[in-house]
Design an enzyme around this catalytic site. Structure first.
Site, PDB file in Angstrom:
ATOM      1  N   ASP A   1      37.322  37.209  44.794  1.00  0.00           N
ATOM      2  CA  ASP A   1      38.540  37.857  44.055  1.00  0.00           C
ATOM      3  C   ASP A   1      38.398  38.787  44.175  1.00  0.00           C
ATOM      4  O   ASP A   1      37.180  39.782  44.222  1.00  0.00           O
ATOM      5  CB  ASP A   1      38.136  37.621  42.590  1.00  0.00           C
ATOM      6  CG  ASP A   1      39.388  38.033  41.052  1.00  0.00           C
ATOM      7  OD1 ASP A   1      39.379  37.273  40.203  1.00  0.00           O
ATOM      8  OD2 ASP A   1      39.895  38.611  41.916  1.00  0.00           O
TER       9      ASP A   1
ATOM     10  N   ASP B   1      43.839  40.465  43.333  1.00  0.00           N
ATOM     11  CA  ASP B   1      44.190  40.827  41.827  1.00  0.00           C
ATOM     12  C   ASP B   1      45.300  41.441  41.527  1.00  0.00           C
ATOM     13  O   ASP B   1      45.431  42.641  41.995  1.00  0.00           O
ATOM     14  CB  ASP B   1      42.073  41.319  41.561  1.00  0.00           C
ATOM     15  CG  ASP B   1      42.551  41.570  40.014  1.00  0.00           C
ATOM     16  OD1 ASP B   1      42.542  41.168  38.928  1.00  0.00           O
ATOM     17  OD2 ASP B   1      42.733  43.103  39.374  1.00  0.00           O
TER      18      ASP B   1
ATOM     19  N   GLU C   1      47.995  37.558  42.798  1.00  0.00           N
ATOM     20  CA  GLU C   1      48.106  37.017  41.412  1.00  0.00           C
ATOM     21  C   GLU C   1      49.643  38.028  41.295  1.00  0.00           C
ATOM     22  O   GLU C   1      49.633  39.548  41.418  1.00  0.00           O
ATOM     23  CB  GLU C   1      47.226  37.625  41.031  1.00  0.00           C
ATOM     24  CG  GLU C   1      47.099  37.459  39.036  1.00  0.00           C
ATOM     25  CD  GLU C   1      46.541  38.501  38.053  1.00  0.00           C
ATOM     26  OE1 GLU C   1      46.187  39.518  38.023  1.00  0.00           O
ATOM     27  OE2 GLU C   1      45.970  38.526  37.055  1.00  0.00           O
TER      28      GLU C   1
ATOM     29  N   HIS D   1      40.673  33.281  33.224  1.00  0.00           N
ATOM     30  CA  HIS D   1      40.022  34.243  32.192  1.00  0.00           C
ATOM     31  C   HIS D   1      40.335  35.010  31.709  1.00  0.00           C
ATOM     32  O   HIS D   1      40.064  36.117  31.042  1.00  0.00           O
ATOM     33  CB  HIS D   1      39.026  34.958  33.267  1.00  0.00           C
ATOM     34  CG  HIS D   1      39.234  35.593  34.248  1.00  0.00           C
ATOM     35  ND1 HIS D   1      40.560  35.065  35.644  1.00  0.00           N
ATOM     36  CD2 HIS D   1      39.670  37.053  34.401  1.00  0.00           C
ATOM     37  CE1 HIS D   1      40.933  35.904  35.965  1.00  0.00           C
ATOM     38  NE2 HIS D   1      40.213  37.452  35.251  1.00  0.00           N
ATOM     39  N   ASP D   2      41.917  35.169  31.894  1.00  0.00           N
ATOM     40  CA  ASP D   2      42.356  36.597  31.077  1.00  0.00           C
ATOM     41  C   ASP D   2      43.570  35.259  29.966  1.00  0.00           C
ATOM     42  O   ASP D   2      43.986  35.975  29.093  1.00  0.00           O
ATOM     43  CB  ASP D   2      43.641  36.309  32.234  1.00  0.00           C
ATOM     44  CG  ASP D   2      43.542  37.816  33.056  1.00  0.00           C
ATOM     45  OD1 ASP D   2      43.844  38.325  34.185  1.00  0.00           O
ATOM     46  OD2 ASP D   2      42.313  38.075  32.598  1.00  0.00           O
TER      47      ASP D   2
HETATM   48  O1  ISL Z   1      46.281  39.242  30.804  1.00  0.00           O
HETATM   49  C1  ISL Z   1      46.812  40.406  31.293  1.00  0.00           C
HETATM   50  C2  ISL Z   1      47.699  40.946  30.223  1.00  0.00           C
HETATM   51  O2  ISL Z   1      46.802  40.727  29.256  1.00  0.00           O
HETATM   52  C3  ISL Z   1      47.430  40.220  32.612  1.00  0.00           C
HETATM   53  O3  ISL Z   1      48.164  41.722  32.465  1.00  0.00           O
HETATM   54  C4  ISL Z   1      46.641  40.957  33.731  1.00  0.00           C
HETATM   55  O4  ISL Z   1      46.090  41.745  33.173  1.00  0.00           O
HETATM   56  C5  ISL Z   1      47.213  41.667  34.672  1.00  0.00           C
HETATM   57  O5  ISL Z   1      48.173  40.649  34.999  1.00  0.00           O
HETATM   58  C6  ISL Z   1      46.462  41.510  36.276  1.00  0.00           C
HETATM   59  O6  ISL Z   1      44.911  40.683  35.418  1.00  0.00           O
HETATM   60  C7  ISL Z   1      43.976  41.405  36.916  1.00  0.00           C
HETATM   61  O7  ISL Z   1      44.037  42.418  36.890  1.00  0.00           O
HETATM   62  C8  ISL Z   1      42.677  43.183  35.772  1.00  0.00           C
HETATM   63  C9  ISL Z   1      42.064  42.347  34.750  1.00  0.00           C
HETATM   64  O8  ISL Z   1      41.146  43.200  33.478  1.00  0.00           O
HETATM   65  C10 ISL Z   1      42.347  40.722  34.818  1.00  0.00           C
HETATM   66  O9  ISL Z   1      40.927  40.255  34.766  1.00  0.00           O
HETATM   67  C11 ISL Z   1      42.526  40.461  35.799  1.00  0.00           C
HETATM   68  O10 ISL Z   1      42.517  39.424  36.054  1.00  0.00           O
HETATM   69  C12 ISL Z   1      42.722  44.009  36.064  1.00  0.00           C
HETATM   70  O11 ISL Z   1      41.830  44.897  37.382  1.00  0.00           O
END
Ligand code: ISL
Length: 547
Positions: A98, A199, A250, A314-315
């Site tokens: 990642d 990411d 992503e 994880h989100d």
């Molecule tokens: O889960 C979301 C909002 O609550 C999504 O918008 C997500 O934060 C966004 O798509 C990007 O996520 C990625 O980048 C973020 C990180 O916090 C997330 O864990 C990662 O998957 C910032 O780097």
């Protein structure tokens, strides 16, 4: 035609800090991942996606990187990382890392230099703007804060951050930034990794001039801006070319047509999209609607570009809680959702714990939560006078911590995750919901995932088969019925996402054909000969071969 290895793959996502703690400090670690590789390999998966392990202040759990080429001490050392890679490869699996290149930590040396003075050589490595009318340069929100701009008093300018204040965005307009990122990527690729999960990659380009948004709350203005695909094409040419790897972008809020711009095989950008809508609440029929919207991908674009199939990570909270039934029908529901994800076109992603049907959590206090997105939002809303209990209740269902509680290995203290004090609470249901229990049960969710993945290895129709919906699903919005066809192999998939039994007229295309059940999520099967209709039990899934 030379087969592309990742197209037939199943991906397993390891959120290492919640996977297994080998040294008792309360955090999972790379040594812990090594010790549990047999569990991952036992499923039959091909690729491991490892969440960020780089040096970081860890305010956003590794997504705030302060050194791209050092390992975060709580995760382990570069030597442990090298051993993990070797162990993954020895087992015939691949490892993708990642990587966060939209922003860094505010403690990255690049940013420390950039903010030190207006004429520092690295000033333009980040996005600095003068105040407008005595305040931020525009009205944009960020994902994790009320404003996307933070005033740096020392140099009296604002810097831009798509996420937390501590995560300043890199300025991708600057070729020096791009060259530095590409060089770092190649050094990781030269260590032998098999690709990247990129990411927030759709955020690299920002709108010219940073104009105010008509609706600051509708945060889509941060994503898919002009110039993005130029960066991705350059990244592919300068960093990825020449490596036999897979790159996964992503990207939230992309339609199938827009998605093809990222991963079209003629685009020279990325290989696969990890796409989703970021919705405040997406009940099961919205999720099904979304999966059906993706139909345009399956029916029109599939084969021209690759896509992922997932419902949690994880989100995004645990799929069996958010889209299924994590109570009476938890086992059937977990198997049903897996059946859909593994039989729709696309590369299936399994998020750790999904293979045993782990569920979301509801912690009693905001102090029990870790997710910076949730805690910032809680502070913002209670700071505007909203009742704390109401605010907590409204944020709990979508807290990213729902899917970040530690892996439940067995019914020993702390679910066998750590001998120490876990960095976040364990889900209270670990005593009856854990890996050991599933391994002992031939009808467990884990056993079902193994059968699903084995089916994929034996049947190319799951990877390459044409997709076609059966209109009969429309008789009940919780049904989803479709076929996959490759040459003379044709499969029919029946899914009932509801808590009630649902009657389905056998689809026209089954008339006069024999049905052979390949996999179902109910032990006993009902006789079907010659009937006009079939009854799908609550959360029932069936995969048939049509003869
Ligand atoms: O889960 C979301 C909002 O609550 C999504 O918008 C997500 O934060 C966004 O798509 C990007 O996520 C990625 O980048 C973020 C990180 O916090 C997330 O864990 C990662 O998957 C910032 O780097």
């Amino acid at each position: 035609m030379k087969k592309i290895w990742w197209k037939e793959a199943v991906v397993y996502q390891v959120y290492w800090r919640s996977f297994y703690d080998s040294d008792g400090d309360g955090f999972g670690d790379l040594e812990g991942v090594i010790q549990k590789l047999d569990h991952i390999q036992g499923l039959g998966v091909d690729i491991i996606w490892l969440n960020p392990v780089y040096e970081s202040p860890d305010l956003d759990n590794g997504y705030d990187i302060s050194d791209y080429e050092a390992i975060m001490p709580k995760a382990g050392t570069i030597e442990t990382w090298d051993r993990l890679l070797a162990e993954v490869h020895r087992r015939g699996m691949k490892l993708i890392m990642d990587l966060v290149v939209n922003h860094t930590s505010d403690r990255h040396p690049w940013f420390v230099e950039s903010r030190s003075s207006r004429d520092n050589p690295k000033r333009d490595w980040y996005i600095w703007q003068d105040a407008k009318d005595g305040g931020p340069p525009n009205n944009w929100r960020s994902y994790f804060a009320p404003s996307a701009w933070e005033l740096d008093a020392a140099t009296d300018q604002y810097y831009f951050h798509s996420f937390a204040v501590e995560q300043p965005d890199l300025n991708w307009r600057n070729p020096e930034v791009r060259e530095a990122v590409y060089g770092m990527m190649k050094r990781w690729l030269d260590r032998g990794i098999d690709g990247f999960r990129l990411d927030a990659i759709a955020l690299l380009a920002k709108p010219d001039g940073y104009p105010d948004a008509e609706k600051p709350e509708d945060i889509r203005y941060l994503t898919n801006n002009p110039g993005l695909h130029d960066y991705l094409r350059e990244m592919n040419a300068r960093a990825f070319a020449g490596y036999d790897i897979v790159t996964v972008g992503e990207a939230a809020y992309v339609t199938p047509e827009e998605g093809l711009k990222f991963v079209g095989e003629d685009r020279g950008e990325l290989d696969m999209l990890f796409h989703f809508e970021v919705c405040d609440e997406m009940p099961v029929w919205d999720m099904l609607r979304y999966k059906r919207i993706q139909r345009r991908w399956y029916e029109g674009l599939w084969g021209k570009g690759s896509n992922s199939q997932f419902l949690n990570n994880h989100d995004h909270t645990r799929q069996v809680t958010r889209y299924g039934n994590d109570g009476t029908y938890r086992v059937q529901s977990a198997k049903l959702l897996a059946t859909m994800l593994h039989t729709l076109p696309g590369i299936p992603y399994i998020y750790q714990g999904e293979e045993i049907g782990m569920t979301g959590v509801r912690f009693p206090s905001i102090e029990d939560y870790n997710d910076i997105a949730m805690k910032n939002r809680y502070a913002e809303e209670t700071g505007m006078g909203r009742d704390p209990a109401t605010t907590l209740a409204s944020l709990q269902p979508l807290s990213r911590d729902n899917s970040r509680t530690p892996m439940q290995w067995d019914d020993s203290p702390n679910a066998g995750f750590t001998a120490g004090d876990p960095w976040i609470k364990i889900n209270h249901n670990y005593r009856e919901l854990n890996v050991a229990r599933d391994l002992a049960d031939p009808d467990s969710i884990y056993a079902y995932y193994r059968r699903l993945i084995a089916l994929r290895k034996e049947n190319e129709v799951m990877t390459y088969g044409e997709f076609e919906e059966c209109p009969e699903w429309a008789e009940d919005e919780h049904l989803y019925v479709y076929t996959r066809t490759l040459n003379d192999v044709s499969w029919l998939i029946l899914l009932n996402h509801g808590d009630n039994a649902a009657e389905l007229r056998w689809p026209e295309r089954t008339k006069g054909r024999k049905l052979r059940l390949l996999l179902g999520n109910y032990p006993e099967q009902v006789a079907e000969d010659g009937a006009e209709v079939t009854v799908l039990r609550p959360h029932e899934a069936r995969i048939y071969a049509l003869a």
